[in-house]
Enzyme design. Structure first.
Site, PDB file in Angstrom:
ATOM      1  N   LYS A 160      25.995 -17.057 -33.998  1.00 24.16           N
ATOM      2  CA  LYS A 160      25.857 -18.504 -33.216  1.00 24.16           C
ATOM      3  C   LYS A 160      24.821 -18.220 -32.123  1.00 24.16           C
ATOM      4  CE  LYS A 160      28.371 -19.470 -29.325  1.00 24.16           C
ATOM      5  NZ  LYS A 160      28.028 -19.896 -27.865  1.00 24.16           N
ATOM      6  N   ASN A 161      24.873 -17.483 -31.744  1.00 22.12           N
ATOM      7  CA  ASN A 161      23.759 -17.370 -30.524  1.00 22.12           C
ATOM      8  C   ASN A 161      21.980 -16.671 -30.971  1.00 22.12           C
ATOM      9  OD1 ASN A 161      25.750 -18.367 -29.010  1.00 22.12           O
ATOM     10  ND2 ASN A 161      25.558 -16.874 -27.791  1.00 22.12           N
ATOM     11  N   ARG A 206      34.449 -23.051 -30.847  1.00 23.53           N
ATOM     12  CA  ARG A 206      33.104 -23.054 -30.865  1.00 23.53           C
ATOM     13  C   ARG A 206      32.216 -22.134 -30.992  1.00 23.53           C
ATOM     14  NH1 ARG A 206      31.093 -25.330 -24.708  1.00 23.53           N
ATOM     15  NH2 ARG A 206      29.369 -25.011 -26.240  1.00 23.53           N
ATOM     16  N   ILE A 232      26.641 -11.147 -14.655  1.00 25.28           N
ATOM     17  CA  ILE A 232      26.246 -12.435 -14.937  1.00 25.28           C
ATOM     18  C   ILE A 232      26.579 -13.685 -14.410  1.00 25.28           C
ATOM     19  CG2 ILE A 232      24.974 -13.374 -17.183  1.00 25.28           C
ATOM     20  CD1 ILE A 232      24.123 -10.271 -16.149  1.00 25.28           C
ATOM     21  N   ASP A 261      29.586 -11.517 -22.601  1.00 26.91           N
ATOM     22  CA  ASP A 261      30.267 -12.111 -23.149  1.00 26.91           C
ATOM     23  C   ASP A 261      31.090 -11.288 -24.275  1.00 26.91           C
ATOM     24  OD1 ASP A 261      28.065 -14.149 -25.396  1.00 26.91           O
ATOM     25  OD2 ASP A 261      28.769 -14.258 -22.813  1.00 26.91           O
ATOM     26  N   CYS A 267      29.897 -25.491 -16.763  1.00 25.38           N
ATOM     27  CA  CYS A 267      30.525 -25.238 -16.953  1.00 25.38           C
ATOM     28  C   CYS A 267      31.772 -24.386 -16.207  1.00 25.38           C
ATOM     29  CB  CYS A 267      30.278 -24.411 -18.603  1.00 25.38           C
ATOM     30  SG  CYS A 267      29.887 -22.379 -18.806  1.00 25.38           S
ATOM     31  N   ARG A 287      25.802 -26.506 -23.634  1.00 25.96           N
ATOM     32  CA  ARG A 287      24.208 -26.116 -23.008  1.00 25.96           C
ATOM     33  C   ARG A 287      23.258 -25.857 -23.997  1.00 25.96           C
ATOM     34  NH1 ARG A 287      24.252 -25.078 -18.560  1.00 25.96           N
ATOM     35  NH2 ARG A 287      23.304 -23.721 -19.576  1.00 25.96           N
ATOM     36  N   ARG A 299      25.237 -22.397 -14.129  1.00 34.51           N
ATOM     37  CA  ARG A 299      24.873 -22.769 -15.739  1.00 34.51           C
ATOM     38  C   ARG A 299      23.325 -23.195 -15.032  1.00 34.51           C
ATOM     39  NH1 ARG A 299      27.557 -21.048 -19.889  1.00 34.51           N
ATOM     40  NH2 ARG A 299      25.667 -20.709 -20.562  1.00 34.51           N
ATOM     41  N   PRO A 300      22.586 -22.726 -14.326  1.00 36.48           N
ATOM     42  CA  PRO A 300      21.218 -23.873 -13.136  1.00 36.48           C
ATOM     43  C   PRO A 300      20.185 -23.867 -14.636  1.00 36.48           C
ATOM     44  CG  PRO A 300      20.855 -21.906 -12.518  1.00 36.48           C
ATOM     45  CD  PRO A 300      22.396 -21.993 -13.113  1.00 36.48           C
TER      46      PRO A 300
HETATM   47  C1  EPZ Z   1      23.168 -17.180 -22.990  1.00 36.83           C
HETATM   48  O1  EPZ Z   1      23.571 -18.382 -22.161  1.00 36.83           O
HETATM   49  C2  EPZ Z   1      24.077 -17.226 -24.119  1.00 36.83           C
HETATM   50  N1  EPZ Z   1      24.573 -18.425 -25.030  1.00 36.83           N
HETATM   51  C3  EPZ Z   1      25.798 -17.270 -23.704  1.00 36.83           C
HETATM   52  O2  EPZ Z   1      26.414 -17.395 -23.928  1.00 36.83           O
HETATM   53  C4  EPZ Z   1      25.155 -15.531 -22.662  1.00 36.83           C
HETATM   54  O3  EPZ Z   1      27.252 -15.953 -22.099  1.00 36.83           O
HETATM   55  C5  EPZ Z   1      24.206 -15.486 -21.709  1.00 36.83           C
HETATM   56  O4  EPZ Z   1      23.409 -15.887 -22.625  1.00 36.83           O
HETATM   57  C6  EPZ Z   1      24.404 -14.555 -21.083  1.00 36.83           C
HETATM   58  O5  EPZ Z   1      24.047 -13.492 -22.040  1.00 36.83           O
HETATM   59  C7  EPZ Z   1      23.399 -19.023 -25.755  1.00 36.83           C
HETATM   60  O6  EPZ Z   1      22.546 -18.227 -26.061  1.00 36.83           O
HETATM   61  C8  EPZ Z   1      23.591 -20.494 -26.632  1.00 36.83           C
HETATM   62  P1  EPZ Z   1      21.607 -16.852 -18.985  1.00 36.83           P
HETATM   63  P2  EPZ Z   1      21.877 -18.583 -21.255  1.00 36.83           P
HETATM   64  O7  EPZ Z   1      20.043 -18.132 -19.058  1.00 36.83           O
HETATM   65  O8  EPZ Z   1      21.405 -18.211 -22.021  1.00 36.83           O
HETATM   66  C9  EPZ Z   1      20.917 -17.110 -14.477  1.00 36.83           C
HETATM   67  C10 EPZ Z   1      28.840 -17.305 -24.998  1.00 36.83           C
HETATM   68  O9  EPZ Z   1      29.905 -17.106 -24.969  1.00 36.83           O
HETATM   69  N2  EPZ Z   1      19.660 -18.386 -14.993  1.00 36.83           N
HETATM   70  O10 EPZ Z   1      21.239 -15.814 -19.529  1.00 36.83           O
HETATM   71  O11 EPZ Z   1      22.238 -19.731 -20.490  1.00 36.83           O
HETATM   72  C11 EPZ Z   1      22.492 -17.978 -14.433  1.00 36.83           C
HETATM   73  O12 EPZ Z   1      23.268 -18.850 -13.603  1.00 36.83           O
HETATM   74  C12 EPZ Z   1      28.206 -18.048 -24.516  1.00 36.83           C
HETATM   75  O13 EPZ Z   1      28.227 -17.620 -26.736  1.00 36.83           O
HETATM   76  C13 EPZ Z   1      19.485 -19.114 -13.251  1.00 36.83           C
HETATM   77  O14 EPZ Z   1      19.798 -18.985 -12.870  1.00 36.83           O
HETATM   78  O15 EPZ Z   1      22.289 -17.789 -20.150  1.00 36.83           O
HETATM   79  C14 EPZ Z   1      23.377 -16.866 -15.363  1.00 36.83           C
HETATM   80  O16 EPZ Z   1      23.520 -16.361 -13.977  1.00 36.83           O
HETATM   81  C15 EPZ Z   1      28.474 -17.717 -23.060  1.00 36.83           C
HETATM   82  N3  EPZ Z   1      18.215 -19.879 -13.923  1.00 36.83           N
HETATM   83  C16 EPZ Z   1      22.521 -15.679 -16.150  1.00 36.83           C
HETATM   84  O17 EPZ Z   1      20.820 -16.519 -15.026  1.00 36.83           O
HETATM   85  C17 EPZ Z   1      18.032 -20.510 -15.647  1.00 36.83           C
HETATM   86  O18 EPZ Z   1      16.848 -20.965 -15.129  1.00 36.83           O
HETATM   87  C18 EPZ Z   1      21.881 -15.826 -17.418  1.00 36.83           C
HETATM   88  O19 EPZ Z   1      21.979 -16.662 -17.801  1.00 36.83           O
HETATM   89  C19 EPZ Z   1      18.098 -20.010 -16.215  1.00 36.83           C
HETATM   90  C20 EPZ Z   1      19.556 -18.516 -15.776  1.00 36.83           C
END
Ligand code: EPZ
Length: 417
Positions: free
Chosen positions: A22-23, A397, A327, A305, A117, A93, A122-123
């Protein structure tokens, strides 16, 4: 609202094929905005988030078809809207992934902020920081990101935090920017590399994906391609834990064991037998499950995950284990539901202390997010008696009919509409 009913206590056996990731499919679909040509994707999973992305692209005026056989045809020869509306973004998102492609090719975008969420705030500040470094003007107006640029320029971008979709958004935008972009502290997840493979087959110039520094040299335009999505390492890991928790013997096929090496290594640590092949692996677990600590980190370490699924396994451990989630700030919602099934779990900030205390008992439980739902299914497989899981739309999902796949492995599980 569908529910899932489980009668626990049956060891799983047999083989199960893993679907597309999916991702990886979500950014691949967003990448179709980068060209006017036709994009064909294979091995696209039939899960709800994919249909949400399809609808978002259609709303923009793209042609977007996703078939039951896992193929998708996408074409954005021209689009009538550069907006990702709140109604769609709030349900997924990952819609933020259209921001980079829209800016790269159409020079403007209006994308609703995803909002938080169940698992955290999730910024997207790092997505915006990177695009601004490339010359875009990004403003937050009425809950939307309003972005525009004359022409993106390559830049040196250092990401404060490793962000998967942040890396993907900036990488996609940079393929059509003027000059070279160097992205440091980039995410190394296999889904990032899969997207880079697809972009290269569209004519993009990208090096270093899979490592912490990615270099992208902008080109004038990208052309169409046919791309096969990698297998879903989290679905594979979920079935691996299903085999271990039920003391079963399961062959997981059509996957890439290298993409979940940390998970398989942890399963060996807790006492499971794991034999890996090229595109398959086998998990057997006879008796004792050892209690072992785990901490989630960015790839290639143990993935966030898989944290909820691992916590279900540790409720069956032979002692105490500590699970540390580095994370996301609120990814323990499943713990409260596991406790209702009789688990002994104490939460302290980013850490959960899990006391393996023998069999769980079936109960009515509530899914809160995608991976929490998977955790409850796994716990129900080994709980005494009957478990009812509500709000299974969370599960749908990211998993394609998981109850059918588990039932074929011998689980007492069914969906009740
Ligand atoms: C991706 O989400 C995945 N989703 C998530 O999978 C997964 O849990 C996550 O990466 C971590 O591996 C998709 O790929 C669609 P991040 P993402 O940006 O990109 C912080 C699932 O279950 N951050 O890597 O949204 C954030 O708060 C989903 O399939 C900032 O601070 O996650 C977090 O603490 C859930 N500023 C950390 O980084 C930003 O601009 C990692 O988040 C972006 C992120």
């Amino acid at each position: 609202m569908d529910k899932i009913r489980v009668i626990g206590g049956r060891p799983l056996s047999g083989s199960v094929a893993v679907g597309g990731a999916k991702n990886a499919a979500l950014p691949a679909m967003a990448a179709s905005l980068l060209t006017q040509d036709r994009i064909e994707l294979e091995n696209v999973p039939r899960v709800r988030d994919i249909l949400t992305m399809r609808n978002l692209l259609r709303d923009m005026g793209s042609r977007a078809e996703v078939s039951d056989d896992g193929t998708a045809v996408l074409q954005s020869s021209d689009i009538r809207s550069r907006e990702a509306p709140y109604e769609l973004v709030k349900t997924m998102r990952a819609s933020i992934l259209v921001l980079g492609p829209l800016l790269g090719r159409f020079k403007s975008a209006r994308v609703s902020l995803p909002g938080g969420c169940a698992i955290g705030a999730r910024p997207v500040n790092l997505h915006l920081m990177g695009l601004e470094k490339m010359g875009a003007e990004c403003e937050i107006v009425h809950g939307y990101v309003e972005a525009s640029v004359e022409k993106l320029r390559g830049a040196r971008i250092l990401m404060d935090t490793v962000t998967v979709t942040g890396t993907e958004n900036i990488m996609m935008a940079a393929t059509l920017a003027e000059g070279e972009t160097i992205l440091e502290n980039a995410a190394c997840e296999p889904e990032v590399s899969d997207l880079a493979d697809m972009l290269r087959s569209m004519g993009a110039r990208i090096e270093g994906d899979g490592c912490r520094t990615i270099r992208i040299t902008g080109v004038g335009a990208l052309h169409g391609c046919r791309h096969r999505i990698i297998p879903d390492r989290i679905e594979a890991g979920t079935f691996a834990i299903a085999a271990a928790i039920t003391r079963g013997d399961v062959e997981i096929e059509r996957c890439n064991p290298n993409h979940l090496a940390a998970v398989l290594e942890q399963l060996r640590r807790v006492g499971a037998d794991v034999d890996s092949g090229k595109d398959r692996f086998r998990v057997r677990c006879g008796g004792t499950i050892l209690s072992e600590n785990v901490t989630t980190y960015p790839y290639p370490a143990f993935p966030t995950d898989m944290q909820a699924q691992y916590m279900a396994l540790m409720t069956q451990g032979d002692g105490d284990s500590i699970i540390t989630e580095t994370i996301f700030e609120n990814r323990f919602m499943h713990a409260l539901e596991l406790v209702r099934m009789g688990a002994d779990i104490t939460l302290e900030g980013r850490q959960a202390l899990v006391r393996g205390n023998g069999p769980l008992s079936g109960a009515r439980v509530l899914a809160s997010d995608l991976r929490a739902s998977a955790s409850l299914v796994l716990a129900a497989l080994v709980a005494r008696g009957e478990t009812w899981i509500d709000r299974v739309y969370h599960l749908d999902r990211g998993y394609d009919r998981i109850e059918e796949k588990l039932a074929r492995l011998g689980a007492g599980i069914e969906r009740v509409r």
